[in-house]
Design a protein around this motif. Structure first.
Motif, mmCIF file in Angstrom:
data_model
loop_
_atom_site.group_PDB
_atom_site.id
_atom_site.type_symbol
_atom_site.label_atom_id
_atom_site.label_comp_id
_atom_site.label_asym_id
_atom_site.label_seq_id
_atom_site.Cartn_x
_atom_site.Cartn_y
_atom_site.Cartn_z
ATOM 1 N N ASN B 32 60.706 50.688 44.335
ATOM 2 C CA ASN B 32 60.542 49.758 43.225
ATOM 3 C C ASN B 32 59.666 48.583 43.647
ATOM 4 O O ASN B 32 59.278 48.467 44.820
ATOM 5 C CB ASN B 32 61.889 49.273 42.679
ATOM 6 N N GLN B 34 59.199 44.267 42.878
ATOM 7 C CA GLN B 34 59.875 43.095 42.325
ATOM 8 C C GLN B 34 58.917 41.918 42.319
ATOM 9 O O GLN B 34 58.202 41.680 43.303
ATOM 10 C CB GLN B 34 61.123 42.780 43.178
ATOM 11 N N PHE B 36 58.664 37.769 42.063
ATOM 12 C CA PHE B 36 59.454 36.574 42.292
ATOM 13 C C PHE B 36 58.627 35.344 41.944
ATOM 14 O O PHE B 36 57.397 35.350 41.987
ATOM 15 C CB PHE B 36 59.859 36.445 43.775
ATOM 16 N N SER B 46 64.113 35.809 41.310
ATOM 17 C CA SER B 46 63.658 37.111 40.839
ATOM 18 C C SER B 46 63.277 37.027 39.367
ATOM 19 O O SER B 46 64.015 36.486 38.546
ATOM 20 C CB SER B 46 64.769 38.148 41.023
ATOM 21 N N LEU B 49 62.082 43.344 37.924
ATOM 22 C CA LEU B 49 62.194 44.460 38.866
ATOM 23 C C LEU B 49 61.764 45.718 38.132
ATOM 24 O O LEU B 49 62.291 46.011 37.051
ATOM 25 C CB LEU B 49 63.631 44.604 39.361
ATOM 26 N N GLN B 51 61.398 49.782 38.528
ATOM 27 C CA GLN B 51 61.661 50.974 39.324
ATOM 28 C C GLN B 51 60.412 51.854 39.318
ATOM 29 O O GLN B 51 59.581 51.775 38.408
ATOM 30 C CB GLN B 51 62.858 51.750 38.760
#
Lengths: 113, 113
Positions: B32, B34, B36, B46, B49, B51
């Motif tokens: 995945n 992410q 930030f 965060s 996200l 996947q």
């Protein structure tokens, strides 16, 4: 409130004086890790732990130790700090393994003189 | 070894502009990705996200896309505000049993009133 806490937030120390930076999370997360952030190098992982008593090295483990005796705590230990360990340190945690997002603590700014 | 690059390194825009931040990674075998946000002297928050099986994720004015095969992700910020000023980091998680996040160097965004 769900959070990752670190202590201390700021620390100035001298070369060779052992120190511990504590990390605690209240989300019952299995996975915890430590990162350091340096200008021009970004965030790099130091150590991680998949669960209690299970720890493994990240990208830059030299000069650091960790322990995971309890699920909520993951202290970072510098047995003999050196000036090249001056950095901003972050603890992070997540539930389960790769699928879930990581939550970061507020950071600890360490200066070693 | 996975490398993550973010372009541009810094960006200054007037308030109200729509903008795109870019993230590229060299190894497409990721679990995945992410995004930030980091405010000066603070920890990481965060944002989104994604996947590896997903193409995009949305949260409010933020939209992140992922093209795994080409090794790219973009973060789209609509109608930017001065409060969006921060450093934005993307991180990828490898597609294996490990849990290490590999971070890009970040894009420092300033939104001027």
């Amino acid at each position: 409130e769900a959070q990752v806490t670190q202590n201390p937030r700021y620390l100035i120390t001298v070369t060779g004086k052992k120190l511990t930076v504590t990390c605690s999370q209240n989300m019952n997360h299995e996975y915890m890790s430590w990162y350091r952030q340096d200008p021009g190098l970004g965030l790099r992982q130091i150590y991680y732990s998949m669960n209690v008593e299970v720890t493994d090295k990240g990208d830059v483990p030299e000069g650091y130790k960790v322990s995971r005796k309890e699920k909520r705590n993951f202290p970072l230990i510098l047995e003999s700090p050196s000036p090249n360990q001056t950095s901003l340190y972050f603890c992070a945690s997540s539930f389960g393994r790769a699928i879930n997002e990581q939550y970061f603590g507020p950071g600890t700014r360490l200066t070693v003189t | 070894k996975q490398e993550v690059t973010q372009i541009p390194a810094a960006l200054s825009v007037p308030e109200g502009e729509n903008l795109v931040l870019n993230c590229s990674f060299t190894d497409s075998a990721i679990y995945n990705l992410q995004w930030f946000r980091q405010d000066p002297g603070k920890g990481l928050t965060s944002l989104l996200l994604i996947q590896s099986s997903q193409r995009e994720q949305t949260s409010g004015r933020l939209n992140a896309s992922l093209d795994k095969s080409s090794g790219r992700s973009t973060l789209y910020i609509a109608a930017s505000q001065p409060g969006d000023s921060a450093t934005y980091l993307c991180a990828v998680r490898p597609d294996n049993a490990g849990n290490m996040l590999t971070f890009g160097g970040g894009t420092r965004l300033m939104v001027k009133p």
